[in-house]
Design a protein around this motif. Structure first.
Motif, short mmCIF file in Angstrom:
data_model
loop_
_atom_site.label_atom_id
_atom_site.label_comp_id
_atom_site.label_asym_id
_atom_site.label_seq_id
_atom_site.Cartn_x
_atom_site.Cartn_y
_atom_site.Cartn_z
N UNK A 68 0.89 -1.27 -0.12
CA UNK A 68 -0.12 -0.09 0.00
C UNK A 68 0.80 1.27 -0.26
N UNK A 69 0.74 2.06 -0.84
CA UNK A 69 1.57 3.39 -0.90
C UNK A 69 1.39 4.13 0.52
N UNK A 70 2.34 4.65 0.84
CA UNK A 70 2.24 5.48 1.99
C UNK A 70 1.76 7.03 1.82
N UNK A 71 0.30 7.06 1.41
CA UNK A 71 -0.17 8.45 1.36
C UNK A 71 -0.08 9.21 2.73
N UNK A 72 -0.54 8.72 3.49
CA UNK A 72 -0.75 9.49 4.79
C UNK A 72 0.45 9.83 5.29
N UNK A 73 1.72 9.07 5.00
CA UNK A 73 3.09 9.42 5.62
C UNK A 73 3.55 10.37 4.77
N UNK A 74 3.47 10.43 3.31
CA UNK A 74 3.92 11.53 2.49
C UNK A 74 3.29 12.75 2.91
N UNK A 75 1.94 12.64 2.99
CA UNK A 75 0.97 13.94 3.24
C UNK A 75 1.87 14.69 4.77
N UNK A 76 1.80 13.87 5.78
CA UNK A 76 2.59 14.12 7.31
C UNK A 76 3.62 14.85 6.95
N UNK A 77 4.90 14.14 6.46
CA UNK A 77 6.07 14.83 5.99
C UNK A 77 6.17 15.81 5.45
N UNK A 78 5.49 16.18 4.20
CA UNK A 78 5.39 17.26 3.45
C UNK A 78 4.78 18.53 4.38
N UNK A 79 3.88 18.29 5.28
CA UNK A 79 3.09 19.35 5.94
C UNK A 79 4.13 19.60 7.15
N UNK A 80 4.77 18.71 7.64
CA UNK A 80 5.68 19.01 8.73
C UNK A 80 7.01 19.79 8.35
N UNK A 81 7.61 19.22 7.15
CA UNK A 81 8.89 19.78 6.77
C UNK A 81 8.47 21.25 5.90
#
Length: 326
Positions: free
Chosen positions: A260-273
């Motif tokens: 499963x692609x890590x959609x949630x992880x990517x969104x969280x990292x983008x917002x955090x960074x």
């Protein structure tokens, strides 16, 4: 002149006469000369008219510096130091929360202790609410941790010092001034004494929570580059964390596979960074803004009118005076 009392005023119409009366009473029989230097910081009420009345009567030597607009208390203190003529200079508020009797004790201490140059007062009991007290405690703890100069907790601008100290302060060419930090930076042996602030004689405080927060930020930025280092450390930490996460993703792909692609992880990292980048840019912007304003070489204040008492006790007026950049 032995003592100059610098009194910044902003909408203190109801207090200035009572303040002068308290000073005259406190210094009866002192056997030395003193003067009051009132700074009208662009008041919107009748403060200037009340000060001019004191100036005309000259119950004690009174000088008045009236700003063209509101430049802030720090500019008022600076103007007062420029116009002070005494061997000792005292900074005191006009609302009678800081009593003139304590100034006389400060002068006596300096007379008796030539090894000290400054007597500074700090509040032993504050009437602030729990929230405001908490933030003030955190501010002193933070700035003392970040800055190379150390501020005495709860120390105020209420202090008396020798002329050599005033000359050192006036030599600092800063546009954004933070007096507590400046006093700590110039050094000089300082004796701290506790005092309890009295209730205001009239009116309300001019310091809101927002203004105090802005003042605290100016103090931290003016006397520490640690926030800039924080941006650097944050960037290094983010880069290191991203490399670790990269290795984790590669191992997952090679060993277990990623179903499963890590959609949630990517969104969280983008917002955090993205948030951290904006935060770091904001820190840099605060310093750049201070540099920009300092580079304009604008005066610390402009005086619309200056009224100076004469050496013989008579009034001498100087109108439309302006102060240049130190």
């Amino acid at each position: 002149m032995k003592l100059s009392m610098v009194v910044p005023c902003y909408n203190e119409e109801e207090n200035v006469a009572a303040f002068q009366a308290a000073v005259i009473e406190a210094f009866q029989g002192c056997n030395y000369s003193y003067e009051l230097i009132f700074i009208d910081d662009g008041s919107h009420d009748g403060t200037l008219q009340a000060l001019k009345k004191l100036y005309r009567v000259q119950a004690c030597p009174v000088s008045v510096v009236s700003f063209s607009r509101n430049f802030g208390k720090e500019s008022g203190l600076y103007a007062g130091l420029e116009h002070a003529t005494g061997d000792y200079i005292s900074l005191i508020d006009a609302d009678l929360q800081q009593r003139p009797e304590l100034v006389r004790q400060m002068v006596e201490f300096l007379d008796q202790n030539p090894d000290y140059d400054i007597v500074a007062a700090y509040q032993d009991k504050r009437g602030d609410g729990k929230v405001l007290s908490f933030f003030k405690q955190r501010f002193y703890s933070l700035i003392n941790h970040l800055s190379t100069v150390k501020l005495h907790p709860d120390a105020s601008d209420f202090r008396t010092f020798r002329r050599s100290v005033a000359e050192g302060i006036l030599s600092l060419p800063e546009y954004h001034r933070f007096s507590k930090g400046i006093f700590a930076w110039v050094g000089y042996p300082t004796h701290f004494i506790p005092y309890t602030a009295c209730p205001r004689a009239a009116g309300a405080t001019k310091w809101s929570f927002r203004k105090l927060m802005r003042y605290a930020i100016d103090g931290i930025i003016g006397f520490s580059t640690a926030p800039l280092r924080l941006a650097t450390y944050t960037g290094l930490f983010s880069a290191g964390a991203s490399l670790i996460y990269l290795l984790v993703v590669v191992l997952q792909k090679l060993i277990w596979g990623i179903n499963v692609p890590g959609y949630a992880t990517i969104i969280v990292l983008i917002l955090f960074l993205g948030g951290m980048q904006l935060f770091c840019l904001g820190l840099i912007g605060e310093y750049v803004g201070k540099i920009f304003e300092q580079s304009k070489d604008r005066p610390v204040y402009l005086a619309r009118e200056v009224l100076v008492h004469g050496a013989d006790g008579k009034a001498e007026g100087v109108a439309n005076a302006s102060q240049t950049q130190p």
